[in-house]
Design a protein around this motif. Structure first.
Motif: not given
Length: 169
Positions: A119-124, A135-140, A105-110
């Motif tokens: 594979l890099f994933i930032n959920p935002g 305002k986001t989250y992710a499902v892998l 996380g940290h960047t708040h950029i999804a």
């Protein structure tokens, strides 16, 4: 099929985390830090979780390595890997752990992208997104053949169509 819900940077929100968990049937939960909650907060019980720069409970680990259905995950907040300046330091740390999926996380950029074999994933952020209004989250999710897909959702559970990502691990 394996499904993993990934969130980060909730900055004190609890009701929204509960709502997000109730919107999806998943096998695993990951929180990439800056929950600003106690480590043992009830809403965080199902999550693999790490501490971020705004988490002050010393029980939070800075990194977690988890093997989920044959895929190794490297989970961190990202502030200790200078993710605002690029992913190189984070990539090396994950490579040392032989991780294929890197959640941060940290960047708040999804976003999601495959670089090399990782594979890099930032959920935002579900509280203060950057570079997007949502305002986001992710499902892998993936099947046994490791064809993975990542879908991003708003806190209200709406899929963010423009952010879908698929690849093979």
């Amino acid at each position: 099929m394996t499904r993993v819900l990934i969130t980060s940077d909730s900055h004190g929100l609890t009701q929204e985390l509960t709502e997000i968990m109730n919107q999806h049937e998943v096998d695993w939960y990951i929180h990439c830090g800056d929950s600003e909650l106690d480590f043992d907060a009830e809403v965080l019980h199902p999550f693999y979780k790490v501490g971020g720069n705004c988490d002050f409970d010393p029980r939070y680990p800075t990194e977690e390595i988890k093997d989920i259905d044959g895929i190794r995950f490297f989970i961190t907040h990202g502030h200790l890997h200078q993710v605002k300046s690029g992913l190189t330091t984070l990539a090396y740390a994950a490579e040392e752990q032989e991780a294929k999926v890197v959640c941060f996380g940290h960047t708040h950029i999804a976003g999601a992208e495959k670089i090399g074999e990782q594979l890099f994933i930032n959920p935002g952020s579900i509280r203060m997104p950057r570079n997007r209004v949502e305002k986001t989250y992710a499902v892998l999710e993936w099947l046994d053949n490791y064809n993975v897909s990542i879908e991003f959702y708003t806190v209200e559970g709406q899929r963010v169509e423009s952010m879908s990502y698929s690849t093979t691990l």
